[in-house]
Design an enzyme around this catalytic site. Structure first.
Site, PDB file in Angstrom:
ATOM      1  N   HIS A   1     -57.959 -32.596  46.451  1.00  0.00           N
ATOM      2  CA  HIS A   1     -58.338 -34.000  46.670  1.00  0.00           C
ATOM      3  C   HIS A   1     -59.154 -34.586  45.511  1.00  0.00           C
ATOM      4  CE1 HIS A   1     -56.915 -34.417  50.867  1.00  0.00           C
ATOM      5  NE2 HIS A   1     -56.965 -33.098  50.802  1.00  0.00           N
TER       6      HIS A   1
ATOM      7  N   ASP B   1     -62.699 -40.175  40.228  1.00  0.00           N
ATOM      8  CA  ASP B   1     -62.418 -40.042  41.658  1.00  0.00           C
ATOM      9  C   ASP B   1     -60.989 -39.576  41.812  1.00  0.00           C
ATOM     10  OD1 ASP B   1     -62.942 -40.256  44.371  1.00  0.00           O
ATOM     11  OD2 ASP B   1     -63.761 -42.277  44.212  1.00  0.00           O
TER      12      ASP B   1
END
Ligand code: ADQ
Length: 468
Positions: A155, A363
């Site tokens: 992730h 991110d």
């Protein structure tokens, strides 16, 4: 397809749902059909550690959890996963705090996860492991003789070899990836970085489809961007914008507009640069003073780590400085709250906001960007300011893309966004909305599981290591 077994560090137990429901639980909701199993840490620390597996069932899904001991919690979770791997994978070498003992704890907890999961497995289960805490899990399961299909999704971003190899034991860790059948990343950039590490370290070249073979195991590396249930989130936003919380927020703004940021309180999210940009914005563009207030909702996270404590102190200082400088007795430029807010309430706040600032320094994807787009009123949508270093920027190119390190550029983008005519806002939003309603959470799961299903079953083989 056989039964789906999801493994993640933290299992979102049905009893804990609500304000804390994170991106993973929401993203996997469609894939978790009745009969599925979710396995991982309970979130509890106890003297027993992983010795006992706790079982709960809800809506046909079985949740199996183990505890960690206090020492395991610190070495595996706090120190190695969040104190070394997390900063490494977010390009923050200066924050990487590697200790050999912690790495040993990380490997040992992964071994225990494998040992505790083994008795729950059926021969045709499809196992889907999530995130950086559990990179070596497939290698541990294979050592116990598990031949099931095993996939892994990361992730976070992945870093190029020159950064990855700053981590002591990086080659050993990279090798453990090679026990998976399918490895998924959010973006092409992360996949390329990973494959470059494989080539440089192990001397293996992948084919154009991201396939390579390591010691007889065939690995497929895919790009599969995570998404949200955009239609559902849009409906929630519409309803919540008529609710009590949204009304109170609207009343408190008077005639002014709202700009919003929603993040975990994490140094990767670029909050310091964002807050500095807000100060620059009110300094450079005084015509916006009183016309807009910025609301930052920052859920406290990983508070037992020094880097997070320092971040919080620095943010407190900048908020005080900015508000001291620009506030009027009846207007506050920067509202800042350090706790989680219910998803429905957030959805309503997104719909009220003329601007969202999603400016992480790095991110993996960033779901807030997608939620903000999904929440907008099609007739009068707000503007998304998005960091070029969020994975979402590879998809959401019609946002105002900024360099999150450049406070002046962010301040300029705020001015552009707040001054943008409705036609341009609609045009950009239509393009963004098509993307978030196409690349949904459901599609993310389907793509990954289809790849995993295509993997040929391996012949059964004996355990290489007995369970201790
Ligand atoms: P996170 O780093 O947690 O996830 P993100 O993708 O933004 O980041 O997801 C956070 C989720 O929590 C969103 O659904 C958001 O609405 C919610 N949230 C954030 N702050 C909140 C608050 N203060 N109150 C309530 N809810 C809040 C990791 C990676 C990301 C990747 C996701 C999914 O770091 O890059 O997008 O996993 O893969």
């Amino acid at each position: 397809m056989g039964r789906l077994v999801v493994v993640s560090n933290r299992v979102p137990l049905p009893s804990e749902r609500g304000a804390k429901a994170g991106g993973l639980a929401v993203a996997l909701a469609d894939a978790l059909q009745p009969g599925s199993l979710w396995f991982g840490w309970s979130g509890r620390r106890s003297a027993r550690g992983s010795g006992t597996t706790h079982i709960q069932r809800s809506e046909g899904v079985t949740y199996a959890t183990i505890d960690l001991t206090e020492a395991e919690y610190h070495s595996f979770y706090v120190n190695f996963s969040n104190g070394a791997l997390w900063p490494l994978l977010h390009f923050r070498l200066g924050l990487v705090d590697f200790r050999t003992d912690d790495y040993g704890g990380y490997r040992s907890v992964n071994r225990q996860y494998a040992a505790a999961l083994l008795p729950l497995l059926r021969p045709d289960d499809v196992i889907w492991v999530h995130d950086y805490h559990l990179i070596p899990l497939a290698a541990e399961l294979r050592a116990l003789g598990v031949t099931n299909r095993i996939g892994f999704f990361l992730h976070t971003p992945f870093v190029p070899p020159t950064i990855f190899h700053a981590l002591p034991r990086s080659t050993e860790l990279l090798t453990t990836f090679c026990s998976y059948d399918v490895i998924g990343f959010h973006t092409r950039t992360y996949r390329t970085a990973f494959l470059d590490c494989i080539t440089e370290t192990l001397g293996i070249h992948s084919d154009p489809d991201g396939r390579f073979v390591w010691r007889g195991n065939s690995v497929r590396v895919i790009v599969d961007p995570i998404g949200i249930d955009a239609e559902g989130f849009g409906d929630r936003a519409r309803d919540a914008s008529r609710g009590n919380d949204a009304r109170m927020l609207r009343d408190s703004l008077g005639k002014g507009g709202l700009a919003i940021g929603v993040d975990r309180l994490d140094y990767s999210k670029g909050l310091i640069n964002r807050f500095e940009a807000i100060g620059r914005f009110f300094g450079t563009y005084p015509q916006h003073r009183r016309q807009v207030s910025f609301l930052q909702v920052a859920a406290r996270s990983r508070e037992d780590q020094g880097a997070y404590q320092r971040l919080r102190r620095e943010l407190d200082r900048i908020v005080g400085d900015t508000n001291g400088r620009y506030s009027e007795f009846d207007w506050t430029p920067l509202r800042y709250m350090t706790r989680a807010v219910k998803r429905d309430t957030l959805a309503g706040f997104f719909r009220l906001s003329r601007l969202a600032m999603v400016t992480p320094l790095r991110d993996g994807m960033n779901l807030v960007a997608k939620e903000y787009v999904a929440a907008q009123d099609p007739g009068d949508p707000g503007v998304l300011i998005l960091s070029r270093f969020a994975g979402a920027a590879e998809e959401l190119t019609e946002a105002l893309i900024v360099n999150p390190y450049d406070s002046d550029e962010i301040a300029d983008a705020m001015h552009v966004g707040l001054s943008m005519e409705v036609e341009e806002r609609r045009e950009r939003w239509n393009a963004l909305h098509t993307k978030v309603t196409t690349n949904t959470a459901e599609r993310f799961c389907t793509v990954f599981l289809n790849h995993l299903q295509q993997v040929e079953m391996k012949p059964a083989r004996p355990a290489l290591r007995a369970i201790s």
